[in-house]
Design an enzyme around this catalytic site. Structure first.
Site, short mmCIF file in Angstrom:
data_model
loop_
_atom_site.label_atom_id
_atom_site.label_comp_id
_atom_site.label_asym_id
_atom_site.label_seq_id
_atom_site.Cartn_x
_atom_site.Cartn_y
_atom_site.Cartn_z
CG HIS A 172 19.85 1.15 1.39
ND1 HIS A 172 19.17 2.21 0.82
CD2 HIS A 172 19.07 0.05 1.21
CE1 HIS A 172 18.04 1.76 0.31
NE2 HIS A 172 17.95 0.47 0.54
CG ASP B 113 11.97 -3.09 8.44
OD1 ASP B 113 12.95 -2.32 8.43
OD2 ASP B 113 11.34 -3.40 7.41
CG MET C 9 15.86 2.35 6.21
SD MET C 9 16.77 0.97 5.48
CE MET C 9 17.01 1.61 3.81
NE ARG D 186 9.14 -2.99 4.22
CZ ARG D 186 9.52 -2.90 2.97
NH1 ARG D 186 8.75 -2.29 2.10
NH2 ARG D 186 10.64 -3.42 2.53
N GLY E 103 14.67 -7.60 1.88
CA GLY E 103 15.83 -6.76 2.21
C GLY E 103 16.84 -7.57 3.01
NE ARG F 294 12.78 -4.73 -1.07
CZ ARG F 294 12.85 -5.00 0.23
NH1 ARG F 294 12.15 -5.99 0.73
NH2 ARG F 294 13.60 -4.27 1.03
CG ASP G 60 4.48 -10.19 6.59
OD1 ASP G 60 3.88 -10.81 7.47
OD2 ASP G 60 3.95 -9.80 5.52
N GLY G 61 6.97 -10.81 4.00
CA GLY G 61 6.71 -11.14 2.59
C GLY G 61 7.31 -12.49 2.23
NE ARG H 221 24.45 23.95 11.51
CZ ARG H 221 25.42 23.67 10.64
NH1 ARG H 221 25.89 22.43 10.55
NH2 ARG H 221 25.92 24.60 9.87
CB THR I 274 13.32 -7.89 8.47
OG1 THR I 274 13.06 -6.47 8.32
CG2 THR I 274 12.38 -8.41 9.54
CG ASP J 170 8.33 -5.64 10.13
OD1 ASP J 170 9.17 -6.57 10.14
OD2 ASP J 170 7.93 -5.13 9.08
CE LYS K 148 18.45 18.57 26.25
NZ LYS K 148 17.60 17.59 25.66
O1 F6P Z 1 12.64 -4.06 5.13
C1 F6P Z 1 13.92 -3.55 5.27
C2 F6P Z 1 14.04 -2.18 4.67
O2 F6P Z 1 15.37 -1.74 4.84
C3 F6P Z 1 13.05 -1.14 5.19
O3 F6P Z 1 13.44 -0.60 6.43
C4 F6P Z 1 13.05 -0.15 4.07
O4 F6P Z 1 11.83 0.57 4.03
C5 F6P Z 1 13.18 -1.01 2.85
O5 F6P Z 1 13.77 -2.23 3.28
C6 F6P Z 1 14.04 -0.44 1.76
O6 F6P Z 1 13.96 -1.32 0.68
P1 F6P Z 1 14.97 -1.32 -0.55
O7 F6P Z 1 16.31 -1.78 -0.05
O8 F6P Z 1 14.36 -2.27 -1.50
O9 F6P Z 1 15.07 0.10 -1.02
#
Ligand code: F6P
Length: 319
Positions: free
Chosen positions: A249, A127, A169, A171, A11, A72, A103-104, A162, A125, A129, A213
């Site tokens: 996104h 994320d 996002m 993951r 990503g 990917r 990571d990948g 509301r 990334t 992570d 609130k």
């Molecule tokens: O790893 C980055 C990320 O944006 C994650 O947060 C999300 O789960 C994933 O990629 C979405 O992947 P794609 O853009 O392939 O839909």
């Protein structure tokens, strides 16, 4: 070492362009030739290369996404594809490769290492992570994007009194949700790292209403569940007017923050230094303001720590 390659994979994340720029310019500064690989490992297999000069990375430091594009590439798991990628690298005379991704992507880089291709990874990334670095490139921008969205949702949530459930996002990780939830003052933050109880969240919502609130914001990390389901359940249990927003996104685009550009510039340059020092099969990261080089194996062994103290703080402050 005479010629290096650079690619972005997985990503995209804001700041990847600043990292590419740093790799290219630092390498040229040291008298190396640089080749860009388009579309990550997919481009490596297809032989999609482009020579990079100083001017190839002009005017990109402020742009989101990646000029090298990304993909990917599950096809890289096949031995045949790996051999093709290695052949293409050798045909180009590329001695080493900088891989910018998550990571990948580092697992892919590690596979190339087993064929004798020298690689260094730069963590990119949203994320956050990846262990062995405080932040990965793009995380700060994504957190700012989400915080900005929370500010906007807050206006309309207050006007209509509301409950808003916002899905973000990440993951399998809750770093974006936690950081943006803390910065945006969310009432509850649901992350995969911490078990949650919907009844407690409802009680918290009801206490908030009693205190006057006008709105509540619940942040749900995608790895913790579906905002649509959480929203539906909260509505049923509390009878409060609820809306759900899935940011998707939008979080991953836009101009990178100054923090991400600086991080990317430092790490891109550090990747070149690492290769020049003859260190391969490693990731460059930044910990407590200092560049740290860690082997891929160590990065794969560790799990990124979830800041439980910040999570507790966010819960206390949203009381
Ligand atoms: O790893 C980055 C990320 O944006 C994650 O947060 C999300 O789960 C994933 O990629 C979405 O992947 P794609 O853009 O392939 O839909």
């Amino acid at each position: 070492m005479r010629k290096i390659g650079v690619l972005t994979s997985g990503g995209d994340s804001p700041g990847m362009n600043a990292a590419i720029r740093a790799v290219v310019r630092k390498a040229i500064f040291h008298g190396l030739e640089v080749v860009g690989v388009r579309r990550g490992f997919a481009g490596l297999i297809a032989g999609d290369f482009m020579p990079m000069q100083l001017g190839s990375v002009a005017d990109i430091i402020h742009r989101g996404g990646t000029v090298l594009r990304t993909a990917r590439a599950p096809e890289f798991l096949a031995r045949e594809s790996q051999e093709k990628a290695v052949r293409n690298l050798r045909d180009q005379g590329i001695d080493a490769l900088v891989v910018i991704g998550g990571d990948g992507s580092f697992r892919g880089a590690s596979v190339l290492g087993s064929y004798g291709i020298h690689t260094v990874g730069v963590p990119g990334t949203i994320d956050n992570d990846i262990p062995c670095t405080d932040n990965s490139i793009g995380f700060d921008t994504a957190v700012n994007n989400v915080t900005d969205a929370i500010n906007k949702v807050r206006d309309t949530a207050t006007s209509h009194e509301r409950v808003y459930v916002i899905e973000v996002m990440g993951r399998n990780s809750g770093h974006i949700a936690l950081a943006a939830g803390l910065a945006g003052g969310a009432e509850s933050i649901l992350v995969p790292e911490v078990p949650y109880n919907l009844n407690e969240i409802c009680e918290r919502l009801e206490r908030g209403v009693k205190r006057g609130k006008l709105h509540s914001i619940i942040l749900v990390a995608e790895g913790a569940g579906s905002a649509l389901e959480v929203g539906e359940a909260l509505k049923k249990k509390t009878n409060m007017e609820t809306r759900v927003t899935i940011l998707g996104h939008l979080q991953r685009g836009g101009t990178p923050t100054a923090y991400d550009r600086m991080l990317a510039s430092r790490l891109g340059a550090a990747a070149v230094d690492t290769l020049l020092e003859g260190c391969y099969g490693k990731m460059v990261g930044l910990e407590s303001g200092k560049v740290k080089v860690t082997s891929f194996d160590e990065v794969f062994r560790q799990k990124k720590e979830f800041p439980e103290d910040l999570y507790k703080l966010a819960t206390i402050l949203a009381i």
